[in-house]
Design an enzyme around this catalytic site. Sequence first.
Site, PDB file in Angstrom:
ATOM      1  N   SER A 131      71.400 -59.144  62.135  1.00  0.00           N
ATOM      2  CA  SER A 131      69.976 -58.943  61.868  1.00  0.00           C
ATOM      3  C   SER A 131      69.121 -60.110  62.348  1.00  0.00           C
ATOM      4  CB  SER A 131      69.786 -58.786  60.356  1.00  0.00           C
ATOM      5  OG  SER A 131      68.424 -58.891  60.026  1.00  0.00           O
ATOM      6  N   GLU A 133      66.839 -61.195  60.706  1.00  0.00           N
ATOM      7  CA  GLU A 133      66.597 -62.013  59.509  1.00  0.00           C
ATOM      8  C   GLU A 133      67.369 -63.324  59.574  1.00  0.00           C
ATOM      9  OE1 GLU A 133      65.087 -61.947  56.120  1.00  0.00           O
ATOM     10  OE2 GLU A 133      63.681 -60.901  57.416  1.00  0.00           O
ATOM     11  N   TYR A 154      70.301 -62.177  51.492  1.00  0.00           N
ATOM     12  CA  TYR A 154      70.680 -61.161  52.492  1.00  0.00           C
ATOM     13  C   TYR A 154      70.944 -61.827  53.842  1.00  0.00           C
ATOM     14  CZ  TYR A 154      69.926 -57.560  56.065  1.00  0.00           C
ATOM     15  OH  TYR A 154      70.044 -56.744  57.166  1.00  0.00           O
TER      16      TYR A 154
HETATM   17  P1  NAP Z   1      70.205 -48.563  55.056  1.00  0.00           P
HETATM   18  O1  NAP Z   1      69.390 -47.344  55.384  1.00  0.00           O
HETATM   19  O2  NAP Z   1      69.852 -49.369  53.870  1.00  0.00           O
HETATM   20  O3  NAP Z   1      71.728 -48.089  54.944  1.00  0.00           O
HETATM   21  C1  NAP Z   1      72.716 -48.921  54.387  1.00  0.00           C
HETATM   22  C2  NAP Z   1      74.008 -48.121  54.302  1.00  0.00           C
HETATM   23  O4  NAP Z   1      75.002 -48.945  53.682  1.00  0.00           O
HETATM   24  C3  NAP Z   1      73.895 -46.860  53.422  1.00  0.00           C
HETATM   25  O5  NAP Z   1      74.690 -45.842  54.008  1.00  0.00           O
HETATM   26  C4  NAP Z   1      74.525 -47.323  52.118  1.00  0.00           C
HETATM   27  O6  NAP Z   1      75.044 -46.277  51.326  1.00  0.00           O
HETATM   28  C5  NAP Z   1      75.648 -48.189  52.657  1.00  0.00           C
HETATM   29  N1  NAP Z   1      76.227 -49.055  51.648  1.00  0.00           N
HETATM   30  C6  NAP Z   1      75.566 -49.837  50.741  1.00  0.00           C
HETATM   31  N2  NAP Z   1      76.450 -50.454  49.934  1.00  0.00           N
HETATM   32  C7  NAP Z   1      77.685 -50.061  50.332  1.00  0.00           C
HETATM   33  C8  NAP Z   1      78.994 -50.325  49.882  1.00  0.00           C
HETATM   34  N3  NAP Z   1      79.226 -51.126  48.820  1.00  0.00           N
HETATM   35  N4  NAP Z   1      80.038 -49.752  50.520  1.00  0.00           N
HETATM   36  C9  NAP Z   1      79.830 -48.923  51.571  1.00  0.00           C
HETATM   37  N5  NAP Z   1      78.599 -48.611  52.036  1.00  0.00           N
HETATM   38  C10 NAP Z   1      77.547 -49.175  51.422  1.00  0.00           C
HETATM   39  O7  NAP Z   1      70.215 -49.558  56.303  1.00  0.00           O
HETATM   40  P2  NAP Z   1      69.851 -49.278  57.846  1.00  0.00           P
HETATM   41  O8  NAP Z   1      68.406 -49.537  58.026  1.00  0.00           O
HETATM   42  O9  NAP Z   1      70.459 -48.002  58.269  1.00  0.00           O
HETATM   43  O10 NAP Z   1      70.603 -50.497  58.533  1.00  0.00           O
HETATM   44  C11 NAP Z   1      71.967 -50.387  58.953  1.00  0.00           C
HETATM   45  C12 NAP Z   1      72.570 -51.774  59.047  1.00  0.00           C
HETATM   46  O11 NAP Z   1      71.829 -52.560  59.967  1.00  0.00           O
HETATM   47  C13 NAP Z   1      72.556 -52.581  57.747  1.00  0.00           C
HETATM   48  O12 NAP Z   1      73.716 -53.386  57.750  1.00  0.00           O
HETATM   49  C14 NAP Z   1      71.320 -53.449  57.862  1.00  0.00           C
HETATM   50  O13 NAP Z   1      71.476 -54.609  57.080  1.00  0.00           O
HETATM   51  C15 NAP Z   1      71.332 -53.743  59.340  1.00  0.00           C
HETATM   52  N6  NAP Z   1      70.035 -54.003  59.961  1.00  0.00           N
HETATM   53  C16 NAP Z   1      69.018 -53.123  59.802  1.00  0.00           C
HETATM   54  C17 NAP Z   1      67.806 -53.348  60.443  1.00  0.00           C
HETATM   55  C18 NAP Z   1      66.647 -52.399  60.283  1.00  0.00           C
HETATM   56  O14 NAP Z   1      65.522 -52.792  60.621  1.00  0.00           O
HETATM   57  N7  NAP Z   1      66.873 -51.154  59.842  1.00  0.00           N
HETATM   58  C19 NAP Z   1      67.660 -54.474  61.272  1.00  0.00           C
HETATM   59  C20 NAP Z   1      68.743 -55.335  61.432  1.00  0.00           C
HETATM   60  C21 NAP Z   1      69.941 -55.079  60.794  1.00  0.00           C
HETATM   61  P3  NAP Z   1      74.071 -45.432  50.309  1.00  0.00           P
HETATM   62  O15 NAP Z   1      73.371 -44.413  51.185  1.00  0.00           O
HETATM   63  O16 NAP Z   1      75.035 -44.845  49.359  1.00  0.00           O
HETATM   64  O17 NAP Z   1      73.100 -46.412  49.721  1.00  0.00           O
HETATM   65  N1  GDD Z   2      59.459 -54.036  51.344  1.00  0.00           N
HETATM   66  C1  GDD Z   2      58.170 -54.476  51.250  1.00  0.00           C
HETATM   67  N2  GDD Z   2      57.364 -53.944  50.300  1.00  0.00           N
HETATM   68  N3  GDD Z   2      57.759 -55.433  52.105  1.00  0.00           N
HETATM   69  C2  GDD Z   2      56.465 -55.830  52.018  1.00  0.00           C
HETATM   70  C3  GDD Z   2      55.581 -55.300  51.080  1.00  0.00           C
HETATM   71  C4  GDD Z   2      56.045 -54.320  50.160  1.00  0.00           C
HETATM   72  O1  GDD Z   2      55.327 -53.808  49.312  1.00  0.00           O
HETATM   73  N4  GDD Z   2      54.366 -55.891  51.261  1.00  0.00           N
HETATM   74  C5  GDD Z   2      54.494 -56.748  52.276  1.00  0.00           C
HETATM   75  N5  GDD Z   2      55.769 -56.728  52.736  1.00  0.00           N
HETATM   76  C6  GDD Z   2      56.294 -57.575  53.825  1.00  0.00           C
HETATM   77  C7  GDD Z   2      57.559 -58.349  53.455  1.00  0.00           C
HETATM   78  O2  GDD Z   2      57.228 -59.523  52.698  1.00  0.00           O
HETATM   79  C8  GDD Z   2      58.109 -58.657  54.855  1.00  0.00           C
HETATM   80  O3  GDD Z   2      57.494 -59.819  55.367  1.00  0.00           O
HETATM   81  C9  GDD Z   2      57.657 -57.453  55.692  1.00  0.00           C
HETATM   82  O4  GDD Z   2      56.680 -56.755  54.901  1.00  0.00           O
HETATM   83  C10 GDD Z   2      58.783 -56.483  56.053  1.00  0.00           C
HETATM   84  O5  GDD Z   2      59.482 -56.168  54.862  1.00  0.00           O
HETATM   85  P1  GDD Z   2      60.602 -54.996  54.856  1.00  0.00           P
HETATM   86  O6  GDD Z   2      60.044 -53.750  55.415  1.00  0.00           O
HETATM   87  O7  GDD Z   2      61.173 -54.960  53.482  1.00  0.00           O
HETATM   88  O8  GDD Z   2      61.677 -55.492  55.937  1.00  0.00           O
HETATM   89  P2  GDD Z   2      62.352 -56.922  56.178  1.00  0.00           P
HETATM   90  O9  GDD Z   2      61.747 -57.468  57.453  1.00  0.00           O
HETATM   91  O10 GDD Z   2      62.320 -57.786  54.990  1.00  0.00           O
HETATM   92  O11 GDD Z   2      63.880 -56.515  56.416  1.00  0.00           O
HETATM   93  C11 GDD Z   2      64.210 -55.404  57.254  1.00  0.00           C
HETATM   94  O12 GDD Z   2      64.412 -55.839  58.590  1.00  0.00           O
HETATM   95  C12 GDD Z   2      65.507 -56.758  58.762  1.00  0.00           C
HETATM   96  C13 GDD Z   2      65.544 -57.109  60.252  1.00  0.00           C
HETATM   97  O13 GDD Z   2      64.611 -58.110  60.516  1.00  0.00           O
HETATM   98  C14 GDD Z   2      65.471 -54.758  56.671  1.00  0.00           C
HETATM   99  O14 GDD Z   2      65.732 -53.563  57.365  1.00  0.00           O
HETATM  100  C15 GDD Z   2      66.673 -55.670  56.827  1.00  0.00           C
HETATM  101  O15 GDD Z   2      67.856 -54.963  56.423  1.00  0.00           O
HETATM  102  C16 GDD Z   2      66.786 -56.057  58.311  1.00  0.00           C
HETATM  103  O16 GDD Z   2      67.885 -56.909  58.532  1.00  0.00           O
END
Ligand code: NAP
Ligand code: GDD
Length: 337
Positions: A131, A133, A154
């Site tokens: 990520s 992050e 995280y």
């Molecule tokens: P997500 O929608 O939150 O999906 C997370 C998945 O992990 C869900 O299927 C969840 O199952 C499963 N999971 C949670 N705890 C688990 C456990 N103990 N054992 C097995 N499975 C478990 O996340 P996403 O947005 O698809 O992201 C996919 C991956 O990419 C994650 O690793 C995330 O950290 C990473 N990532 C995401 C982003 C982004 O912007 N989306 C960016 C960078 C990296 P349930 O459905 O049962 O909760």
């Molecule tokens: N969730 C959330 N809720 N975020 C908020 C809110 C709110 O009400 N208001 C402002 N934010 C701001 C957060 O403080 C952060 O700076 C930004 O919006 C994005 O928050 P999220 O959408 O929760 O995503 P994230 O950037 O913290 O994390 C996501 O992206 C990562 C990759 O950079 C997640 O998908 C992570 O799993 C992923 O790794």
Amino acid sequence: MSRVALISGITGQDGSYLSELLLDKGYTVHGIKRRSSSFNTDRIDRIDVHPRNADARLFLHYSDLSDPASLTNLIRDIRPDEVYNLGAQSHVRVSFDIPGYTAGITGLGALHMLESTRAANVGARFYQASSSEMFGATPPPQREETPFHPRSPYACAKVYAYWSAVNYRESWGMYCTNGILFNHESPRRSENFVTRKITRAVARIEAGIQDKLYLGNLDAVRDWGYAPEYVEAMWLSLQQDRPDDYVVATGEGHTVREFVEAAFAHVGLDWREYVMIDPRYFRPAEVDALIGDYTKARRTLGWAPKTLFGDLVRIMVDADRQLLEDERMGRLVRIDR
Ligand code: NAP
Ligand code: GDD
């Protein structure tokens, strides 16, 4: 013989799009779902054919990233060609409340997947969902060589998982690849991430069933892309001659405020009349700005983003409006179509 993939996190946003991509490419797809007291397969129900059906190519298995023995047994049985570790406790704000759990699933869980894949000795290629992050406080633009400075439990767990994947590559010669993905969104994004929280609220406010939207820090800058395109980069990163690590991003940064403004403007509303700040959504440590440089992915994988900020906002707002309309008409409701 069809290729075989195993996906942890198959029920999540990315897992659902990746399964569709792999099924389209002719793969047999196995997914790990965890035990839940309520249904957690909404995002993949549309592609889930019952295993008794002769055409079935998608199979779900109960397992958990906290249960290494079940992972090892599963990988031995399935003998995958490719393993995608997408499972995680993926919410940054929540990780401050449950840091130990997050470290266990997001960090140590990745190690369990790596070790189970190694132990199965089937030559599987391994994708780790790393990520942006991990860059945390290091200013943009961020690329593969940019130093990590994680700002949450995280992000610390993701740094551990990242280095574990590199270590398995260097120690055991495994094909392990890190995709360092910047934020990617879609109508299937969970409602507690900021983009979907906003687009869902816009649809509900327009429909007259919600008054206000409470948010935290509006100044944070994120590089938001479109999730279906990002899972293509995951697949591509496992089709190369050698394993490597790739930043996947759009290269464009926008503030949360800009996202809010664009989403409300799309339905003809002025966001300032509806958005309130609630300090509960502030984070103990914030990541101020993430903007990725995806030059290496473009050169090596031939990957580039197609859907940029304005289109992403419109896609998500329109999908949430359609969802409400479907609910109102009593139609079968899908998270997106
Ligand atoms: P997500 O929608 O939150 O999906 C997370 C998945 O992990 C869900 O299927 C969840 O199952 C499963 N999971 C949670 N705890 C688990 C456990 N103990 N054992 C097995 N499975 C478990 O996340 P996403 O947005 O698809 O992201 C996919 C991956 O990419 C994650 O690793 C995330 O950290 C990473 N990532 C995401 C982003 C982004 O912007 N989306 C960016 C960078 C990296 P349930 O459905 O049962 O909760
Ligand atoms: N969730 C959330 N809720 N975020 C908020 C809110 C709110 O009400 N208001 C402002 N934010 C701001 C957060 O403080 C952060 O700076 C930004 O919006 C994005 O928050 P999220 O959408 O929760 O995503 P994230 O950037 O913290 O994390 C996501 O992206 C990562 C990759 O950079 C997640 O998908 C992570 O799993 C992923 O790794």
